[in-house]
Design a protein around this motif. Structure first.
Motif, PDB file in Angstrom:
ATOM      1  N   THR A 376      -1.187  -0.131  -3.970  1.00  0.00           N
ATOM      2  CA  THR A 376      -0.049   0.165  -4.859  1.00  0.00           C
ATOM      3  C   THR A 376       0.210   1.662  -4.764  1.00  0.00           C
ATOM      4  O   THR A 376      -0.197   2.447  -5.614  1.00  0.00           O
ATOM      5  CB  THR A 376      -0.377  -0.254  -6.303  1.00  0.00           C
ATOM      6  OG1 THR A 376      -0.950  -1.556  -6.291  1.00  0.00           O
ATOM      7  CG2 THR A 376       0.863  -0.258  -7.166  1.00  0.00           C
ATOM      8  N   HIS A 377       0.928   2.051  -3.710  1.00  0.00           N
ATOM      9  CA  HIS A 377       0.862   3.438  -3.249  1.00  0.00           C
ATOM     10  C   HIS A 377       2.049   4.303  -3.647  1.00  0.00           C
ATOM     11  O   HIS A 377       1.900   5.514  -3.768  1.00  0.00           O
ATOM     12  CB  HIS A 377       0.720   3.442  -1.719  1.00  0.00           C
ATOM     13  CG  HIS A 377       0.140   4.709  -1.181  1.00  0.00           C
ATOM     14  ND1 HIS A 377      -1.168   5.086  -1.393  1.00  0.00           N
ATOM     15  CD2 HIS A 377       0.677   5.695  -0.436  1.00  0.00           C
ATOM     16  CE1 HIS A 377      -1.412   6.234  -0.806  1.00  0.00           C
ATOM     17  NE2 HIS A 377      -0.303   6.639  -0.217  1.00  0.00           N
ATOM     18  N   VAL A 378       3.231   3.716  -3.830  1.00  0.00           N
ATOM     19  CA  VAL A 378       4.409   4.537  -4.102  1.00  0.00           C
ATOM     20  C   VAL A 378       4.260   5.272  -5.432  1.00  0.00           C
ATOM     21  O   VAL A 378       4.419   6.501  -5.512  1.00  0.00           O
ATOM     22  CB  VAL A 378       5.686   3.673  -4.101  1.00  0.00           C
ATOM     23  CG1 VAL A 378       6.905   4.515  -4.480  1.00  0.00           C
ATOM     24  CG2 VAL A 378       5.888   3.031  -2.729  1.00  0.00           C
ATOM     25  N   ILE A 379       3.935   4.542  -6.491  1.00  0.00           N
ATOM     26  CA  ILE A 379       3.767   5.168  -7.796  1.00  0.00           C
ATOM     27  C   ILE A 379       2.575   6.113  -7.782  1.00  0.00           C
ATOM     28  O   ILE A 379       2.604   7.180  -8.413  1.00  0.00           O
ATOM     29  CB  ILE A 379       3.621   4.091  -8.889  1.00  0.00           C
ATOM     30  CG1 ILE A 379       4.964   3.388  -9.114  1.00  0.00           C
ATOM     31  CG2 ILE A 379       3.128   4.702 -10.207  1.00  0.00           C
ATOM     32  CD1 ILE A 379       6.095   4.307  -9.540  1.00  0.00           C
ATOM     33  N   HIS A 380       1.517   5.745  -7.062  1.00  0.00           N
ATOM     34  CA  HIS A 380       0.378   6.664  -6.952  1.00  0.00           C
ATOM     35  C   HIS A 380       0.807   7.980  -6.315  1.00  0.00           C
ATOM     36  O   HIS A 380       0.382   9.054  -6.758  1.00  0.00           O
ATOM     37  CB  HIS A 380      -0.746   6.044  -6.124  1.00  0.00           C
ATOM     38  CG  HIS A 380      -1.749   7.057  -5.664  1.00  0.00           C
ATOM     39  ND1 HIS A 380      -2.614   7.696  -6.543  1.00  0.00           N
ATOM     40  CD2 HIS A 380      -2.009   7.586  -4.437  1.00  0.00           C
ATOM     41  CE1 HIS A 380      -3.356   8.562  -5.873  1.00  0.00           C
ATOM     42  NE2 HIS A 380      -3.009   8.515  -4.602  1.00  0.00           N
ATOM     43  N   HIS A 381       1.656   7.918  -5.298  1.00  0.00           N
ATOM     44  CA  HIS A 381       2.078   9.156  -4.640  1.00  0.00           C
ATOM     45  C   HIS A 381       2.937  10.012  -5.554  1.00  0.00           C
ATOM     46  O   HIS A 381       2.814  11.241  -5.558  1.00  0.00           O
ATOM     47  CB  HIS A 381       2.838   8.834  -3.355  1.00  0.00           C
ATOM     48  CG  HIS A 381       2.159   9.358  -2.134  1.00  0.00           C
ATOM     49  ND1 HIS A 381       2.021  10.703  -1.879  1.00  0.00           N
ATOM     50  CD2 HIS A 381       1.553   8.724  -1.108  1.00  0.00           C
ATOM     51  CE1 HIS A 381       1.391  10.870  -0.742  1.00  0.00           C
ATOM     52  NE2 HIS A 381       1.075   9.686  -0.249  1.00  0.00           N
ATOM     53  N   LEU A 382       3.800   9.387  -6.322  1.00  0.00           N
ATOM     54  CA  LEU A 382       4.678  10.156  -7.209  1.00  0.00           C
ATOM     55  C   LEU A 382       3.937  10.671  -8.441  1.00  0.00           C
ATOM     56  O   LEU A 382       4.192  11.782  -8.911  1.00  0.00           O
ATOM     57  CB  LEU A 382       5.853   9.275  -7.645  1.00  0.00           C
ATOM     58  CG  LEU A 382       6.820   8.851  -6.538  1.00  0.00           C
ATOM     59  CD1 LEU A 382       7.855   7.883  -7.084  1.00  0.00           C
ATOM     60  CD2 LEU A 382       7.502  10.067  -5.915  1.00  0.00           C
TER      61      LEU A 382
END
Length: 455
Positions: A376-382
């Motif tokens: 679950t990477h998009v929110i983690h990156h932001l």
């Protein structure tokens, strides 16, 4: 010396000083860069600054400064007009508009943050530690069972399972580096050193370079993890280097070599406090982690004399390389391999938000829970301060805001073997980007694919 190492590993907070920020513009990799800064309160509602008498602000919580910039540059009027487009090119009458993933989005980072429930930002150190205890118990349990059975029908199963568990330990240490493990810098530092040193990762050296990756994700020159090679740098690589970088399985063994020598076109080691990865006030942190790494390496050498090198290879060596393969696979596929090509940016076209929107979520089947939902990477990156156990809920809440900028991951079978095909296809076509242009896409070297240049 020993007491100093212990104190550095956990008995006092890390330095409050930031490295010098870098810009989003192209810059020389042999110099320190400036980071665009992002309003921290728009990322993490738990952040609160302390105003000093001088009128400046100082962070109260070390754990919140390890991942993201402080402010983004303001938009000019033309940027504001572009944002209205919402990533959709104008279409002729009767035609359906085409979505452009490289166009500026109509929403702000604060809009995404506002959609995420407040409890998703809460860090529970007891819950975080429970995951550590769970994983450590499983690691020692697997090792004890494999050593007891000592059967060649069991060893391959053990190597896959234990390599996956080493990867899970890395992800928990990764949370420590982001400050999403807890709000206590001492706990983050101690847990991070123990978790990462046990799998031969220099905690602070990695933490600092990973911070650089998050602060520059999607930027051609300034990104730090699986960033694209420019055509000029790509053409300087000899045939052996090109083969090892793009032909499986060799790219999946890259991580230990990256720790020592980084990527083509960049210099510096994660173990060297004088590397251009770091600024002077991080020197002591890097030395501390390098000493911890060396202590673990020495322990492994000692164990090889106690149990024999072959037994150590079976119990630790092979699972270690399994962990390396997991790390390279997951990291690569979070930034490559979508059915439609995703943009990379330079100069004024790059922003923290637009770069983050080029990352990808991936589904790993039953592995999702084992490796703490790192897919679950998009929110983690932001928003890297969100604990891993809230990422799924935060992503679901943010989807209505993200719209077409969120790429729904393909659903996996219990084991994510489908990702091997995705990886192979990407390595065959994603080779370099143009030396010019502020919005660029991967290009393919025909000689690596056997295709005529016209294709």
């Amino acid at each position: 010396m020993a007491s100093w190492v212990l104190s550095e590993c956990g008995l006092k907070p890390l330095s409050q000083n930031f490295p010098r920020p870098r810009t989003g513009a192209v810059s020389n990799n042999h110099t320190k860069h400036r980071f665009l800064q992002l309003n921290r309160s728009s990322i993490d509602p738990s952040f609160s600054p302390i105003k000093l008498s001088s009128g400046c602000f100082r962070e109260r919580n070390w754990g919140l400064r390890v991942s993201t910039p402080l402010r983004v540059a303001p938009l000019n009027e033309e940027d504001k007009r572009e944002e209205i487009i919402n990533g959709v090119n104008e279409a002729q009458e009767g035609e359906e508009a085409e979505f452009d993933p490289g166009a500026p989005p109509p929403f702000k980072l604060a809009d995404i943050r506002a959609a995420i429930p407040k409890h998703c930002w809460v860090k529970d150190p007891w819950k975080s530690m429970s995951y550590v205890v769970r994983d450590v118990v499983v690691v020692f349990g697997l090792a004890a069972a494999a050593a007891y059975l000592n059967n060649w029908l069991v060893w391959p199963l053990y190597w896959f399972a234990q390599g996956t568990m080493f990867w899970a330990l890395f992800v928990l240490g990764h949370d420590c580096g982001h400050g999403s493990f807890s709000n206590d810098p001492k706990l983050n530092s101690v847990a991070g050193h123990l978790l990462h040193s046990s799998i031969l990762v220099p905690y602070h050296g990695w933490r600092i370079s990973h911070r650089t990756h998050h602060q520059n994700h999607g930027h051609v020159e300034n990104d730090e993890s699986w960033h694209p090679l420019s055509e000029k740098i790509y053409k300087t690589l000899d045939n052996v280097t090109q083969f090892l970088r793009f032909k499986l399985p060799f790219p999946m063994f890259a991580y230990p070599f990256y720790l020592w020598n980084r990527s083509p076109g960049k210099t510096g080691s994660h173990f060297d406090p004088n590397s251009d990865l770091f600024v002077p006030n991080e020197r002591k942190d890097v030395i501390t982690s390098t000493i911890c790494w060396t202590a673990m390496a020495a322990l492994l050498v000692g164990l090889s004399f106690v149990m024999g090198p072959i037994q150590l290879l079976k119990l630790y060596g092979v699972p270690y390389w399994g962990f390396v393969m997991w790390l390279d696979l997951v990291t690569y596929l979070h930034h490559h391999g979508h059915e439609e090509k995703l943009p990379w940016y330079r100069g004024k076209e790059w922003s923290y938000l637009r770069g983050g929107l080029t990352t990808l979520d991936r589904d790993y089947g039953i592995i999702n829970n084992i490796h703490h939902d790192i897919g679950t990477h998009v929110i983690h990156h932001l928003f890297p301060q969100i604990p891993h156990y809230h990422l799924i809920e935060a992503t679901e809440a943010a989807k209505p805001v993200l719209g077409k900028y969120y790429k729904e991951p393909e659903k996996s079978a219990p084991l994510p073997f489908y990702l091997i095909g995705v990886l192979i296809r990407s390595l065959k076509k994603d080779h370099y980007v143009s030396d010019t242009g502020d919005v660029v896409y991967y290009q393919t070297d025909p000689k690596l694919t056997g295709l005529p240049k016209s294709q």
